[in-house]
Write a protein that holds these residues in place. Sequence first.
Motif, PDB file in Angstrom:
ATOM      1  N   LEU A  20       3.536  -0.768   3.820  1.00 16.75           N
ATOM      2  CA  LEU A  20       2.996   0.431   3.756  1.00 16.75           C
ATOM      3  C   LEU A  20       4.071   1.524   3.543  1.00 16.75           C
ATOM      4  CD1 LEU A  20      -0.596   1.939   4.757  1.00 16.75           C
ATOM      5  CD2 LEU A  20       1.581   3.221   5.110  1.00 16.75           C
ATOM      6  N   TYR A  73       0.723  -1.278  -0.025  1.00 12.49           N
ATOM      7  CA  TYR A  73      -0.069  -0.121  -0.016  1.00 12.49           C
ATOM      8  C   TYR A  73       0.914   1.227  -0.191  1.00 12.49           C
ATOM      9  CZ  TYR A  73      -3.854  -3.012   1.213  1.00 12.49           C
ATOM     10  OH  TYR A  73      -4.753  -3.884   1.185  1.00 12.49           O
ATOM     11  N   THR A  74       0.684   2.381  -0.806  1.00 17.40           N
ATOM     12  CA  THR A  74       1.245   3.327  -0.775  1.00 17.40           C
ATOM     13  C   THR A  74       0.416   4.789  -0.501  1.00 17.40           C
ATOM     14  OG1 THR A  74       1.104   4.098  -3.145  1.00 17.40           O
ATOM     15  CG2 THR A  74       2.935   2.500  -2.369  1.00 17.40           C
ATOM     16  N   VAL A 103      -4.450   7.052  -1.171  1.00 17.06           N
ATOM     17  CA  VAL A 103      -3.818   5.658  -0.907  1.00 17.06           C
ATOM     18  C   VAL A 103      -3.999   4.811  -2.372  1.00 17.06           C
ATOM     19  CG1 VAL A 103      -6.068   4.965   0.240  1.00 17.06           C
ATOM     20  CG2 VAL A 103      -3.967   3.797   0.607  1.00 17.06           C
ATOM     21  N   LEU A 120      -7.843   4.091   5.184  1.00 18.04           N
ATOM     22  CA  LEU A 120      -7.210   2.835   5.619  1.00 18.04           C
ATOM     23  C   LEU A 120      -8.363   2.026   6.500  1.00 18.04           C
ATOM     24  CD1 LEU A 120      -3.670   3.462   6.673  1.00 18.04           C
ATOM     25  CD2 LEU A 120      -4.330   2.709   4.389  1.00 18.04           C
TER      26      LEU A 120
END
Length: 214
Positions: free
Chosen positions: A72, A50-51, A81, A61
Amino acid sequence: MVHDRVIELENIGLISYKKAWEYQQKLVQERLKNPLLSDKLLLVEHPPVYTLGTGSTLNNLKFDLKSFSGELYRTERGGEVTFHCLGQIVVYPILNLHYYKQDLHWYLRQLEEVVIQLLYQYNIKSYRIKGLTGVWIGNAKIAAIGIKVKRWITMHGFALNVDCNLSGFKQIIPCGIQDKFVTKMTHYDPNINIIEVKEKLVETFAKVFCISII
């Protein structure tokens, strides 16, 4: 618009997000020091990660960070995200926009155009939604875009869902948009081959940006 620019293609394949991120930063720094260096087009796939963009809120989130054991990263790209995984083509153009057009909106629209023209070759009709960055089919996003530009040198880029497991997106509100979904190319044609898609993507990128790729 015709350019005599030549872009070097690096079809890297599977690489960790962190390594690809550090490599992009290195390439950008080199070009800030020497603007005569050639542009690069990096094609990668990432293990699940996840970025978050610069202004991302953790409210998007759906998992508790304290108990989260996956990867992440908060990055310097724009956007909210997103999720990367195998079967998704992630494209990182390292371009010096001094040689193209010093206009971020133009650049974002060009990236969208690459995806739209690529999908058209597979008889998949996609489009933009005014006010939102990315490429859509119906109410679902098929390509997410997030960029960083430093003194007109680009990094980060776009992610196209080809034949990936979309379940990771259920753990987030993708791009921070509540009432939209995500989709992938194989929903529309189960016979799509990701290797062929990469080849067509490179050809389409060259056409849209009016450049040569080696």
